[in-house]
Write an enzyme that holds these catalytic residues in place. Sequence first.
Site, short mmCIF file in Angstrom:
data_model
loop_
_atom_site.label_atom_id
_atom_site.label_comp_id
_atom_site.label_asym_id
_atom_site.label_seq_id
_atom_site.Cartn_x
_atom_site.Cartn_y
_atom_site.Cartn_z
N GLU A 38 0.76 -1.26 0.13
CA GLU A 38 -0.03 -0.09 0.14
C GLU A 38 0.78 1.19 0.07
O GLU A 38 1.54 1.58 0.96
CB GLU A 38 -0.80 0.14 1.22
N ARG A 42 0.28 10.33 0.47
CA ARG A 42 0.88 11.51 1.23
C ARG A 42 1.97 12.28 0.72
O ARG A 42 2.09 13.41 1.23
CB ARG A 42 0.99 11.04 2.65
N LYS A 126 -10.96 -1.54 6.28
CA LYS A 126 -9.85 -1.30 7.20
C LYS A 126 -10.19 -0.53 8.62
O LYS A 126 -10.94 0.10 8.49
CB LYS A 126 -8.96 -0.10 6.49
#
Length: 210
Positions: A38, A42, A126
Amino acid sequence: MTSVLDLAPVVPVVVIGDSSDAVPLARALVAGGLPAIEVTLRTPGALDAIRAIAGEVPDAVVGAGTVITPELVAKAVDAGARFLVSPGWTDVLLEAMRGSGVPFLPGVSTTSEVVALLERGVREMKFFPAQAAGGTAYLKSLSGPLPQARFCPTGGIGADSAAEYLALPNVGCVGGSWMLPADAVAARDWARIEALARAAAGLSAGGTCR
């Protein structure tokens, strides 16, 4: 594609500052037995990193994390992301992820959010931020009334706590970055990262290989 929750016991959560590190870092993780990666959206180079991994590391299953808008859904899939992960969800975001054509894990931290996703036909989620939101005790309490929900808890999980999460019946895998220590990434010590990934790949309930 096999469910993201079933690819490996641990999904590395990667923040890539220099996109030129993406390919060797991904190769180290895959060599260590962690194919699902993943890459969080950001940093400015995150999409370039996803594109590079998708194009040059065929054994990696690269996904995008911190997906919080429909625009990011489209950009991530265009870059080659094979799954999407969000820290939370709205109906607008959920609709975009559902329409993306790739698997997705919307983020939840409350029972009501889990029930709302189950109503919408989503069973894989998640759990974030895992430790701050109640950790293993919270997830264990959810398994009774909501056994159909499966989770990838992420947030505050390390090598010392991952096996406790993996022992829960409603946890398919955990997300974390402990196999990517900042000093190793800065030094481009891919051999060390591969070794840490291999140790993580061997985790299961009780810390034994599964």
